[in-house]
Design an enzyme around this catalytic site. Structure first.
Site, PDB file in Angstrom:
ATOM      1  CB  THR A 258      56.484  -6.566  23.952  1.00  0.00           C
ATOM      2  OG1 THR A 258      57.031  -7.434  22.959  1.00  0.00           O
ATOM      3  CG2 THR A 258      56.993  -6.963  25.326  1.00  0.00           C
TER       4      THR A 258
ATOM      5  N   GLY B  73      62.543 -26.826  14.852  1.00  0.00           N
ATOM      6  CA  GLY B  73      61.852 -28.116  14.668  1.00  0.00           C
ATOM      7  C   GLY B  73      60.812 -28.009  13.564  1.00  0.00           C
TER       8      GLY B  73
ATOM      9  CE1 TYR C 173      66.487  -9.092  22.854  1.00  0.00           C
ATOM     10  CE2 TYR C 173      68.594  -7.991  22.645  1.00  0.00           C
ATOM     11  CZ  TYR C 173      67.388  -8.351  22.107  1.00  0.00           C
ATOM     12  OH  TYR C 173      67.064  -7.975  20.817  1.00  0.00           O
TER      13      TYR C 173
END
Ligand code: UDP
Length: 318
Positions: A37, A104, A147
């Site tokens: 996007t 991570g 979302y």
């Protein structure tokens, strides 16, 4: 030596403004985006800068950065309701798998990480204005659920990495924000209204327009993010402009700024559209010494000037 910051979603509206800010502060910026996007146009002016690197990468895949990394801003996600309704699985993946990869990486690099959460974690709120200790009213299986729940999971895994692994984490809850580099076609109220007014089409107000939002100008938001990243605050902090307005009034304000024949028309309200939204920024004021500075009059002027250029560009055959 200047610190290095990784910004995911860097080609998006907020990510690109954050890239500008951290370059201006003397950081080395690694900008990451899969361009789902986002648009390279938002960051192309930075490509010649020796402190700026762009990596086209989907952060839901294994993510490696060579060399030292001090900070991460995780801003990758479809963010307008139109985008996340069109990209529901990608939205869920970047909030969950993407955040897991980023945490991570932060752990491996001993980097401080700030994740972009949202006022949508409050759903269709039953308390007003919204304070950070409100748990929210979210429909997990509604259209917005992809979302809202991705962002709620994002907050949960971020706190888990903080508590279990000692990662230095920051969580911002972003309320409606506007400014240059929003996409004219992203479907949100402001670009929709401005685009319609510039094309001489009627402005589509959903429902009766009595639902409220509180719009923050992008430079204020960026300042809030910078301060939160540099602070010691681990709990979520609302950043937004408490100046609340109904969507109908907002459409009228846009019409005052643009000379157009457009009128206002009413269309059905989308499912689960929150009825009210206003940030309580008591914590941001106290912890960060932050409050918004740019009012809607000035912010709308800047943003409409940008949209006008986009509109002319699109209609010049480019
Ligand atoms: N909205 C509208 N007309 C439009 C686009 C949006 O009336 O063309 C309304 C939408 O229903 C919501 C508000 O404007 O009540 C803000 O919508 P937006 O998509 O900007 O973001 P949201 O705050 O809902 O996530």
């Amino acid at each position: 030596m200047s610190p290095t910051i990784l910004i995911t979603g860097a080609a998006g509206f907020l990510g690109s403004h954050l890239s500008d800010r951290f370059i201006a502060e003397g950081f080395k910026v690694i900008a990451m985006d899969n361009l789902l996007t986002g648009s390279l146009r938002n960051i192309e002016h930075l490509f010649g800068n020796e402190n700026f690197t762009f990596i086209k990468h989907d952060v839901t895949e294994y993510t490696h950065i060579a060399g030292p990394l001090e900070y991460i801003l995780h801003f990758a996600s479809p963010a307008s309701p139109k985008d996340y309704l069109k990209l529901p699985i990608q939205t869920l993946k970047v909030g969950s798998l993407g955040t897991h990869k980023i945490l991570g990486l932060a752990r491996a690099k001993k980097a401080r990480v700030l994740i972009a959460s949202t006022s949508e974690v409050y759903g269709d709120p039953l308390i007003h204005p919204q304070q950070e200790d409100y748990w929210g009213n979210v429909n997990p299986i509604g259209y917005r659920g992809v979302y809202d729940e991705a962002k709620r999971f994002m907050e949960a895994i971020t706190m888990a990495y903080h508590r279990y692994h000692g990662v230095e984490t920051r969580i911002i809850r972003i309320f409606n924000t506007y400014g240059p580099r929003m996409r004219l076609d992203d479907g949100r109220a402001l670009p929709a209204f401005v685009g319609q007014a510039l094309r001489g089409e009627d402005l589509t107000v959903y429902g009766d327009g009595s639902q409220t939002r509180s719009f923050c100008y992008v430079s204020d938001l960026v300042e809030g993010i910078y301060r939160l990243l540099m602070s010691e605050e681990v709990n979520p902090v609302n950043i937004g402009n408490p100046a609340e307005i109904t969507i109908l009034e907002f459409a009228k304000e846009v019409l005052k700024h643009i000379d157009t024949k457009s009128k206002i028309v009413f269309e059905p309200l989308p499912a689960d559209d929150p009825k009210v939204r206003q940030p309580d920024i008591t914590r941001a004021r106290a912890i960060l010494g932050w409050e918004p500075k740019v009012g809607r009059e000035e912010g709308l002027r800047e943003t409409i000037a940008y949209f006008r250029k986009q509109h002319e560009f699109q209609h010049s055959g480019n």
